[in-house]
Design an enzyme around this catalytic site. Structure first.
Site, PDB file in Angstrom:
ATOM      1  N   HIS A 187       0.835  -1.340   0.080  1.00 24.69           N
ATOM      2  CA  HIS A 187       0.109   0.067  -0.149  1.00 24.69           C
ATOM      3  C   HIS A 187       0.916   1.207  -0.126  1.00 24.69           C
ATOM      4  O   HIS A 187       1.272   1.773   1.054  1.00 24.69           O
ATOM      5  CB  HIS A 187      -0.907   0.064   1.275  1.00 24.69           C
ATOM      6  CG  HIS A 187      -1.814   1.100   1.038  1.00 24.69           C
ATOM      7  ND1 HIS A 187      -3.207   0.974   1.934  1.00 24.69           N
ATOM      8  CD2 HIS A 187      -2.068   2.222   0.347  1.00 24.69           C
ATOM      9  CE1 HIS A 187      -3.934   1.990   1.992  1.00 24.69           C
ATOM     10  NE2 HIS A 187      -3.243   2.830   1.133  1.00 24.69           N
ATOM     11  N   LEU A 243       2.365   6.497  -5.205  1.00 25.97           N
ATOM     12  CA  LEU A 243       3.791   7.053  -5.917  1.00 25.97           C
ATOM     13  C   LEU A 243       3.442   8.386  -6.858  1.00 25.97           C
ATOM     14  O   LEU A 243       4.276   8.639  -7.246  1.00 25.97           O
ATOM     15  CB  LEU A 243       4.418   6.035  -6.595  1.00 25.97           C
ATOM     16  CG  LEU A 243       4.907   4.772  -5.843  1.00 25.97           C
ATOM     17  CD1 LEU A 243       5.503   3.965  -6.800  1.00 25.97           C
ATOM     18  CD2 LEU A 243       5.706   5.202  -4.679  1.00 25.97           C
ATOM     19  N   ASP A 261       1.022   2.812   3.559  1.00 22.90           N
ATOM     20  CA  ASP A 261       0.077   4.100   3.083  1.00 22.90           C
ATOM     21  C   ASP A 261       0.947   5.216   3.025  1.00 22.90           C
ATOM     22  O   ASP A 261       0.671   6.249   3.247  1.00 22.90           O
ATOM     23  CB  ASP A 261      -0.946   4.433   4.156  1.00 22.90           C
ATOM     24  CG  ASP A 261      -1.971   5.170   3.428  1.00 22.90           C
ATOM     25  OD1 ASP A 261      -1.865   5.309   2.169  1.00 22.90           O
ATOM     26  OD2 ASP A 261      -2.703   5.594   4.232  1.00 22.90           O
TER      27      ASP A 261
END
Lengths: 444, 319
Positions: A65, A68, A310
Site C-alpha cells: 500500500h 507514488l 500507506d
C-alpha cells in the site's frame, strides 16, 4: 535482473518464517535467485561478500500500500523516487495505489507504471488497478485487462467503495482473476468534514471528528460481502479496536478477509495532533491508546496479516496550512521498519520473526507476489537490516520527495543496511550510517 | 520582552487561573476609560496592530478596534473579502507579509480551528485569537467571566450552564476552560446532536432538559443557534428547538432562584432565547458587550508588556 555477480551475505541472522529458518548463517544469491540460505557457506571466490554480522537477513519487505503520485503529481513523487525510497527503507517491492491523475483504471495505465518502474531500476513496483472507472464508484474497471497487463490487485483507495452492490460485484468478479479487492473502509456520511479522530481531543481542538464507526461499518459490510461473494477482501489501513474485533469475527468464520495496519497507527495516538501538526494528519486518523493497543495485539495474534506503509507524499506547502484544509497522509517507506521495530518489537509486542512475516512473507503469500521466501530458486529479493542501529529521523535525507512525517527528529531503532532486488544491490546504507553502525558495535 | 501572558493569547485552555485573574483585574481600571468624554490613553502609542478577519464579524472586530484605539495603537483592518486571500494567498503567505511589514500585534478571526496557533508559530508578533473555527474565542470567554464576576463577586462555587450548540461553539470551549479554572461548576445543556461526543470528559455536567439546567444553574450562557445547523440535519427545526430547549420566561419563572442570563450574540430572538428574557431584568447581555472592550484593552495591554500596576497609571496619561 540476472547474470550479476553472486552475492554472499555472510554471518547474519537468517530469518525466513516461510521456511521456518532462524539461524546465524549465510545466504548465497546467484543469477538473481536464492541459491542457498542455510548454515555456513564455504568460500565463494567470485562472490561479492557482504558482512551481515549483527544484522537480520530476511526475505525482502513488500509494501502492499503506497502512493507514488505518478502520473499526475510528479512534483510530489515519481515512480523512480518512490522506488528508491522503498529500497532505502528495506522494501524490495511496493504496490502502487491507483489514485493517480489519470486514475490507473485500464491496461495502458498499468503498463505505463510498469515501464516507469523498470526504468527506475530500484525496488519492484507492482500495480494496483482501480475498482471502478475513474474511481467514481459507478462502473467496474476492466480487471481482466489490467491483470493481464500486470496489475496484482484492485482498489479505489483514497475513496471508499460507497455502493455495497458495486463492492459485491467487484468481489465476485475479482475471483476470476484470483486477486484481492482492497477497500478503504470509510462510511462517507459519518466521516464527512472530519479531519481527525472523533473524541475528547477533537472536542478540545474544535476539529470535526471521524468516529471509529465510520471505519467499522464498512469493515463489517465488506466482511459480509466477502462471505456472500467468496471473494478475497483486503482491508486497508485498519485503525480501530472495533475493526480488529470484526476482522477476528470474520476470520473465525473462515471468511476470506485479510487486513493491514500502518506503522503510524501502532505507534502514535490522537494526542499527537494537539499542536495542530498537519504532519500527523492522515486518513484514517490517529486514534486512541486503546486502539493502538488493540492493533498491536492484532498484529501479534494474526488478526492483522501485514504491515503496510500507506506512503503518501505531499508537497510541504500543501501541508503548511490550516489543519482541516491540509491533505491527508504521511510518507512512510523510509521509516516503516524502524517504527515497527521500535514500537512493536522493542516493546515486546511481537518478535522479529513475526515482523518479517508481516512485512514480507504474508504480503507475498496473500497477494500472490514474487518474493517473501528464501526457497531455493525464488527471486533474490533480500532485506538486510540492523535491528540495533538507532538513528535520528531527518526528512531532508529522505529519498522520497515527501518530507511530511510525524517522526521528524525522533530517534528510532532498526534500519535497512542493504536491499537486494533480483540479485542486485539497490540500496546500501551510506557511510554515515555505517559509521553509526560501527559506533554501535564498538560501544557495546 | 515576554509578557505575563506569554507571547500570544490563543485560548483559555492553557492559561493559568492566575493569568486569567490578572487579565480580569487589569480590565477593571480600563472599564472606566470607556466612561470618559475623551476615551483614550497612550498605553500602546506607536504600536501597530492588524485586525485580520477572515470571517465576517461585526461586534468582535468593532470591540477590538475600540480597545486598540482607546489605547492609542495604530490599527489596520484586513478582511478576507477583497483581500489577497480571495486571490488564493495562503495563511502562511499572509503571515510572512505581515511579518515583513514589522507589525507588533495581530488579532485574527479565522474559520479554521488552529489558525491562530498556526500564525503564532510562524511570526514574531503577538497573536490574539479572536475566534478560530470551533476551537476557542478567549476574549469572549474572558468577558463572560468578567461579567459573571461583576455580578457574583466571586466565581468559585457558582454554577454556570452553557446552553445550546456546544458542538460548534468556540465560545463554549473558552467558557468551559475559563470557568473551571476559576472554580465554577460548569454544565452544558442541549440536544445530544449538538453536544460533542464525550463532552463529560471535560469535567462538565450534561443536562438533556433545559428545565433541569434551570433548576441547577446560577447563570445560563445561551449560545446562538446557527441556522445552517438545521439544514445540516442536527435538529429538525428552529420552532421545535424553541419549544424544547428555548430559554423562555415561563421556564425561568419556575427556577428556585434568580438566574443570570448571558448570550454572546447575535441573538436569534424566539429561537434559543425569548425577547422578554433577553431584555429582562436578569439579562447582562449588554453588560457583556461593555466588558468586551475592557477585556480586550487588558489583553492588548498585557501582551504588549504592560504591567498590571501600570494600568492605573496608564489611565492617567490622557488627563
Amino acid at each position: 535482473m540476472s547474470s550479476q555477480r553472486p552475492i554472499l551475505l555472510r554471518g547474519g541472522r537468517v530469518l525466513d518464517p516461510s521456511r521456518n529458518i532462524d539461524d546465524v548463517g549465510d545466504v548465497l544469491v546467484s543469477d538473481g535467485r536464492i541459491e542457498s540460505a542455510s548454515g555456513r557457506i564455504g568460500s565463494h571466490d567470485d562472490a561479492e561478500i557482504i558482512d551481515c554480522d549483527g544484522c537480520i537477513v530476511s526475505p525482502g519487505f513488500i509494501d502492499v500500500h503506497c502512493h507514488l503520485r505518478e502520473p499526475g503529481r510528479e512534483d510530489v513523487e515519481t515512480i523512480a523516487t518512490g522506488a528508491r525510497a522503498a529500497a532505502a527503507g528495506g522494501f524490495t517491492a511496493v504496490c502502487a495505489m491507483p489514485n493517480t491523475d489519470p486514475v490507473t483504471d485500464n491496461q495502458a495505465a498499468v503498463g505505463f507504471i510498469i515501464r516507469q518502474a523498470q526504468r527506475a531500476d530500484a525496488s519492484r513496483v507492482h500495480v494496483i488497478g482501480a475498482i471502478s472507472v475513474g474511481q467514481m464508484g459507478e462502473r467496474l474497471a476492466e480487471f481482466g485487462e489490467m491483470v493481464a497487463a500486470g496489475a496484482v490487485a484492485v482498489s479505489d483507495d483514497g475513496k471508499p467503495v460507497v455502493s455495497a452492490q458495486l463492492m459485491r460485484t467487484a468481489l465476485e468478479y475479482a475471483r476470476s482473476f484470483s486477486i484481492p479487492v482492497i477497500d478503504h473502509c470509510e462510511e462517507p456520511t459519518l466521516a464527512l468534514g472530519g479531519s481527525m479522530n472523533e473524541g475528547i481531543v477533537s472536542a478540545r481542538l474544535g476539529l470535526k471528528g471521524i468516529p471509529s464507526e465510520a471505519e467499522e461499518i464498512m469493515v463489517i459490510r465488506d466482511i459480509l460481502l466477502a462471505r456472500r461473494s467468496g471473494g478475497h477482501v483486503h482491508l486497508a489501513h485498519m485503525s480501530t479496536h472495533g475493526s480488529v474485533e470484526l476482522i477476528r469475527w470474520g476470520k473465525d468464520r473462515g471468511i476470506n478477509v485479510t487486513a493491514e495496519v500502518c506503522p503510524h497507527h501502532v505507534s502514535l495516538t490522537e494526542e499527537r495532533i494537539l499542536s495542530y501538526d498537519t504532519n500527523a494528519k492522515m486518513n484514517p486518523p490517529l486514534r486512541t491508546a486503546k486502539d493502538v493497543e488493540a492493533l498491536r495485539n492484532a498484529v501479534k495474534d494474526g488478526t492483522i496479516d501485514m504491515i503496510a506503509t500507506d506512503h503518501a507524499p505531499h508537497h510541504y506547502d500543501e501541508k503548511e496550512r490550516e489543519f482541516a484544509d491540509a491533505p491527508n497522509g504521511i510518507v512512510g517507506l523510509e521509516t516503516a521498519l524502524a517504527v515497527a521495530v521500535t514500537n512493536l518489537v522493542k516493546r515486546g509486542h511481537i518478535d522479529f520473526r513475526t515482523l518479517v512475516e508481516k512485512m514480507s512473507c504474508a504480503p507475498a503469500r496473500l497477494f500472490g507476489l514474487p518474493g517473501g521466501t528464501f526457497a531455493h530458486g525464488s527471486p533474490a529479493d533480500v532485506t538486510v537490516f540492523d535491528p540495533q542501529l538507532s538513528w535520528r529521523v531527518d526528512p531532508s535525507e529522505f529519498l522520497t520527495k515527501g518530507r511530511n512525517t510525524p517522526y521528524a527528529g525522533m530517534t528510532l531503532e532498526g534500519r535497512a543496511i542493504c536491499t537486494i532486488v533480483g540479485g542486485k544491490v539497490v540500496h546500501r546504507l551510506a557511510s554515515d550510517g555505517a559509521n553509526a553502525r560501527q559506533s554501535r558495535a564498538s560501544s557495546g | 520582552m515576554t509578557s505575563a501572558l506569554g507571547k500570544d493569547l490563543l485560548g483559555l485552555e492553557f492559561l493559568s487561573s492566575e493569568q486569567i485573574r490578572l487579565i480580569l483585574d487589569t480590565a477593571e481600571p480600563f472599564k472606566e476609560i470607556s466612561e470618559r468624554s475623551i476615551k483614550k490613553v497612550p498605553a500602546l502609542r506607536g504600536s501597530t496592530i492588524v485586525n485580520l478577519f477572515f470571517e465576517n464579524s461585526t461586534r468582535t472586530r468593532i470591540s477590538f478596534e475600540f480597545a486598540e484605539k482607546r489605547l492609542s495603537a495604530d490599527t489596520v483592518n484586513v478582511s478576507a473579502l477583497g483581500s489577497s486571500v480571495q486571490k488564493g494567498e495562503t495563511l502562511v503567505d499572509t503571515a510572512r507579509n505581515l511579518e515583513a511589514m514589522r507589525i507588533d500585534m495581530v488579532v485574527i478571526r479565522h474559520g479554521a480551528s488552529g489558525a491562530a496557533q498556526f500564525l503564532a508559530d510562524r511570526i514574531e508578533s503577538n497573536v490574539i485569537n479572536a475566534g478560530d473555527g470551533l476551537h476557542e474565542h478567549p476574549t469572549q470567554g474572558l468577558l463572560d467571566l468578567l461579567t459573571l464576576r461583576d455580578r457574583f463577586g466571586e466565581l468559585a462555587g457558582k454554577k454556570v450552564c452553557i446552553c445550546g450548540d456546544v458542538l460548534h461553539s468556540r465560545v463554549a470551549r473558552s467558557n468551559i476552560w475559563g470557568l473551571k479554572k476559576m472554580g465554577a461548576e460548569v454544565a452544558v445543556c442541549g440536544p445530544r446532536s449538538l453536544l460533542p461526543h464525550g463532552i463529560e470528559e471535560f469535567g462538565v455536567t450534561v443536562f438533556e432538559r433545559i428545565e433541569d439546567a434551570i433548576q441547577w444553574a446560577d447563570a445560563l450562557n445561551v449560545l446562538r443557534l446557527q441556522l445552517e445547523r438545521m439544514t445540516a440535519g442536527y435538529i429538525p427545526s428552529s420552532r421545535e428547538y424553541n419549544r424544547v430547549f428555548g430559554v423562555t420566561r415561563e421556564r425561568l419563572e419556575r427556577a428556585p432562584h434568580d438566574i443570570l442570563i448571558l448570550h454572546p450574540g447575535p441573538m436569534n430572538r424566539g429561537v434559543e432565547i425569548d425577547s422578554d428574557v433577553a431584555d429582562g431584568p436578569h439579562s447582562v447581555i449588554l453588560h457583556q458587550v461593555t466588558n468586551g472592550v475592557a477585556i480586550r484593552m487588558a489583553v492588548l495591554y498585557l501582551l504588549a508588556g504592560g504591567r498590571p500596576e501600570l494600568a492605573e497609571a496608564a489611565k492617567g496619561g490622557a488627563r
